[in-house]
Design an enzyme around this catalytic site. Structure first.
Site, PDB file in Angstrom:
ATOM      1  N   GLU A  54       0.839  -1.204   0.000  1.00 37.34           N
ATOM      2  CA  GLU A  54       0.000   0.000   0.000  1.00 37.34           C
ATOM      3  C   GLU A  54       0.876   1.256   0.000  1.00 37.34           C
ATOM      4  O   GLU A  54       0.622   2.213  -0.729  1.00 37.34           O
ATOM      5  CB  GLU A  54      -0.921   0.004   1.235  1.00 37.34           C
ATOM      6  CG  GLU A  54      -1.867   1.203   1.284  1.00 37.34           C
ATOM      7  CD  GLU A  54      -2.622   1.324   2.603  1.00 37.34           C
ATOM      8  OE1 GLU A  54      -2.384   0.525   3.534  1.00 37.34           O
ATOM      9  OE2 GLU A  54      -3.450   2.242   2.709  1.00 37.34           O
ATOM     10  N   SER A  56      -3.427   3.857   7.098  1.00 34.47           N
ATOM     11  CA  SER A  56      -3.351   2.705   6.208  1.00 34.47           C
ATOM     12  C   SER A  56      -4.690   1.982   6.269  1.00 34.47           C
ATOM     13  O   SER A  56      -5.300   1.888   7.324  1.00 34.47           O
ATOM     14  CB  SER A  56      -2.235   1.771   6.690  1.00 34.47           C
ATOM     15  OG  SER A  56      -2.449   0.479   6.205  1.00 34.47           O
TER      16      SER A  56
END
Lengths: 653, 171
Positions: free
Chosen positions: A280, A317
């Site tokens: 990510e 996140s």
């Protein structure tokens, strides 16, 4: 070197912040309730009184050491004084020791024993205050509170929140959330640090032990346990081992003896988290999107952002924490491998943390009434269960983790210490095998840099939410610039979690952290991507990191949350045709919602619309990204302006 | 619904008060005093708002508001009747006076403020006007040597001035 005399013996001192530290260094233990070296000095409990030749009785915690002082720590007068103070504290306290969670672990009990209290001459209070069991993480019983204020200062000074405070006065003084609300109704993040410093049973960790026993004795259920990294290096403390000693194989043996079917390692899930989170990060860093990326492993931190920094929610996140990733792959994948429906598998987490209890209860992690993680118990609760089950710790024979989720790389272990997640992600991003020791240790803020593809990645690590708040303010003001930010709510990271055995002080935390790094040093594989079991899970089920499948099962989303439950401010009582609620919560307020309110109010008055328009000021519409927001007839108007709302009123009129 | 309409008048004032003190948390007590003057008490949602606007925790504002006797978190009446129950007034039968007022204002046990938010009845320990004992103070007006009969008459006069009970014209 300066000197002073303690009990007739000369003692040297240099920059100790108070007399108490000098006395303790000289090997004399003075009793205290309200003194914690990490918190400000309060001087209220009067247990550390000493006699100084010139000054008479003084509180050792509140006086700096001075050259030539002559101190006596134990005299007949002092002993009498301390006993009296303690007796008065006991008079206020509900002395229901045998049925108290803190029995055997209570500072009040311990001091009463040490000081030889044989009788409390005062009667018990007959007034009983309600117990607050609204929180998933902690249980508050104000009847056991001795008003030392440790929890109040912990919450405000270390965590920067101030959920609880002193209220009322004199004999009516209590520690309570604002307006006597319950913990669940205010901006508590469930970190539980208040419970970790409470010397009595007034704030304790909420127990889920019964739920676990029920599942163990239910023949229909397969009980699958996961063991967090920080638990194994603290569990042994209750059985006379040094903090930092790794005891996972003994814990596994104990769990199996109790009747748990499978024991897996949360460190495995941590490796999986690193795979997702570093992927990510690579994507976001490549596009320059939503940076810095905040870690999302700590549920107290996540809730802190949702409550206080809605504009930075997108920076979190989207990865679930290791605990929730574990719950997800056990319920959605492993259960099928066993040929069972997800309801038949009972997932119990053993965590150092109280906020994990609240995390497991988040609606995002519940599928048609069945949570991915069914119960969360802390290290403290595990210790209780071992004792309850009659297991003799010394006789336990070590057992290994079950497979396939029982193997982790060094990266997985260090998750339990502050800096661990950032280091694990950075290791995974680096081309070469590399360790990042700059982010380790107990400094409030730490930094590391990594060069990758000719660009520099700036990493920073904070622990303690007060430090996090300071950092976020700097980020918002554009004073600092980072790409990856790790935040752990508890000082020291998970090793200092509120579910860990007491005492949970600086020394214990750093010893536990050292234990985790020792584990890391023993491992051949130190990067998550080298974990063969993780690779296997991708091959068989998830395909690749951040694939559609892994997004579905391993990622999540966040939303702004209202900080305090309470009524809105109403401005009319008639039922009109149009309801307007202007949000005056912090985020909207800072974006000028009060000006909108003023304009709308003026508009209503000027046009004599009082009977047709109901105006209210509300505290949070949980839509902070769109702030300032106004709700018109049940519909939220994002980025509202006074012109826009006034135009809507015109349309009505 | 007198209390609700009050807000309309004073919410603007809350902001003015906070601004006038430069949002300085050190001046919280003065801010609360001025807000209480406006509302006659400190409503929860307004305290919450003050905490938001000043960026301090609501628990701290609540702590200050409950510490001082002078702050009230319950609505108070338009007329605050304070009966002195200090030693001098007590021996001059302030208890009888207090009971008469309770009966007159139809206050139940533990109730301080009338339903229509017209009167609040309180006791205080001493006004320092012992020569006038028993003493009663209504808002800023001092009444000395008050008998139960005299007190009832004073209340009746106020009610008359206000156009009768339950018809709260001021608000």
């Amino acid at each position: 070197m300066k000197t002073l005399k303690i009990n007739g013996r000369e003692v040297t001192f240099s920059n100790e912040k108070n007399l108490l530290e000098v006395i303790r260094k000289a090997g004399i233990e003075l009793p205290t309730f309200c003194y914690h070296s990490e918190l400000s000095i309060y001087g209220a409990c009067r247990m550390c009184l000493v006699e100084e030749k010139k000054k008479g009785l003084i509180a050792a915690c509140a006086i700096p050491p001075r050259e030539g002082m002559e101190i006596k720590t134990h005299t007949l007068k002092l002993q009498k004084q301390r006993k009296m103070t303690l007796e008065l504290l006991l008079a206020e306290h509900e002395r229901d020791c045998t049925a108290c969670d803190k029995n055997g672990n209570c500072r009040l009990q311990e001091l009463a024993r040490n000081l030889g209290i044989e009788k409390v001459r005062f009667e018990k209070k007959d007034k009983k205050l309600p117990v607050d069991n609204s929180s998933c993480a902690i249980l508050r019983d104000p009847n056991k509170c001795i008003l030392c204020g440790d929890c109040v200062r912990m919450c405000e000074e270390v965590q920067g929140i101030g959920v609880i405070g002193f209220a009322y006065r004199g004999s009516n003084t209590v520690v309570t959330p604002a307006f006597n609300k319950r913990i669940r109704e205010v901006d508590c993040v469930d970190c539980g640090q208040c419970a970790a410093v409470c010397p009595t049973g007034a704030i304790v960790v909420k127990s889920n032990i019964d739920k676990v026993w029920e599942a163990i004795y239910d023949d229909e259920k397969v009980v699958v346990a996961q063991l967090a990294p920080a638990v194994r290096v603290a569990f042994g403390e209750a059985f006379g081992l040094k903090a930092g000693t790794s005891t996972e194989n003994l814990i596994i043996a104990a769990l199996k003896t109790m009747g748990v079917d499978k024991v897996f390692d949360t460190c495995f899930a941590a490796d999986l988290t690193v795979m997702e989170e570093s992927k990510e990060f690579t994507q976001r860093f490549g596009k320059g999107e939503r940076l810095p990326q905040f870690t999302s492993c700590c549920p107290a931190w996540v809730r802190f952002v949702e409550l206080n920094y809605p504009s930075l929610i997108d920076n979190l996140s989207s990865c679930r924490s290791p605990q929730q990733m574990f719950g997800s792959f056990v319920k959605n994948y492993y259960a099928r491998q066993l040929g069972l429906s997800r309801e038949k598998v009972f997932v119990v987490s053993i965590m150092p943390c109280t906020a994990k209890k609240a995390e497991a209860a988040r609606e995002e992690f519940i599928t048609s009434g069945d949570p991915d993680v069914n119960a969360v118990i802390t290290t403290q609760e595990l210790i209780k269960m071992v004792k309850e089950a009659g297991i003799v710790f010394e006789d336990l024979k070590e057992e290994p983790f079950d497979m396939p989720f029982g193997f982790a790389t060094g990266s997985g272990f260090i998750f339990g210490a502050t800096g661990g997640v950032a280091e694990a992600v950075t290791r995974n991003l680096a081309e070469e095998v590399q360790k990042f020791k700059d982010v380790r240790g107990l400094d409030g803020i730490k930094e590391a840099r990594l060069r990758k593809d000719n660009r520099e990645i700036k990493v920073t690590v904070v622990h303690g939410l007060k430090n996090a708040r300071d950092l976020l303010e700097k980020i918002k003001a554009g004073e600092v610039d980072y790409d990856l930010v790790e935040v752990m709510a508890c000082p020291g990271g998970c090793v200092g979690g509120a579910g860990q055995p007491l005492p949970n002080n600086l020394i214990k935390r750093s010893q536990r952290a050292r234990g985790l790094y020792d584990n890391d040093n023993r491992m051949q594989l130190v990067r998550a991507r080298e974990n063969p079991m993780v690779k296997l899970l991708y091959e068989k089920w998830l395909s690749t990191p951040c694939s559609e499948q892994s997004h579905r099962y391993l990622h999540t989303s966040y939303r702004p949350k209202r900080r305090i439950e309470g009524s809105d401010i109403r401005f009319s009582s008639e039922k009109g045709q149009m309801d307007i609620k202007v949000c005056i919560g912090t985020s909207c307020y800072l974006n000028g919602s009060y000006d909108i309110f003023k304009a709308v109010d003026k508009k209503i008055k000027e046009n004599n619309l009082e009977d047709r328009v109901n105006l209210e000021a509300t505290f949070c519409l949980e839509n902070c990204n769109g702030s300032p927001c106004v709700e018109v007839n049940g519909k939220i108007v994002d980025k509202a302006s006074k012109e826009k709302i006034c135009r809507m009123i015109d349309e009505l009129a | 619904m007198a209390a609700k309409q009050d807000f309309k008048r004073s919410f603007q004032r809350v902001n003015e008060i906070i601004e006038a003190h430069g949002r300085n948390p050190v001046e919280l007590i003065s801010i609360l005093q001025e807000v209480q003057e406006e509302y006659r008490y400190l409503p929860e949602e307004i305290l919450n708002y003050i905490a938001t606007a000043m960026r301090i925790s609501p628990s701290k504002v609540f702590g200050v508001a409950t510490f001082y006797e002078n702050f009230s978190l319950e609505p108070k009446g338009k007329y605050v009747v304070k009966v002195c129950d200090g030693t001098a007034c007590h021996v001059r039968k302030s208890t009888a006076l207090l009971n008469a007022l309770k009966k007159k204002l139809e206050l139940k046990e533990g109730q301080e403020t009338t339903q229509d938010l017209m009167f609040t009845l309180e006791t205080v320990s001493c006004f320092g006007a012992c020569g006038l004992a028993p003493v009663m103070v209504i808002n800023d007006e001092v009444y000395g040597k008050v008998t139960p009969e005299k007190a009832e008459k004073i209340i009746d006069e106020i009610i008359k001035e206000e156009g009768g009970r339950g018809n709260d014209q001021d608000h």
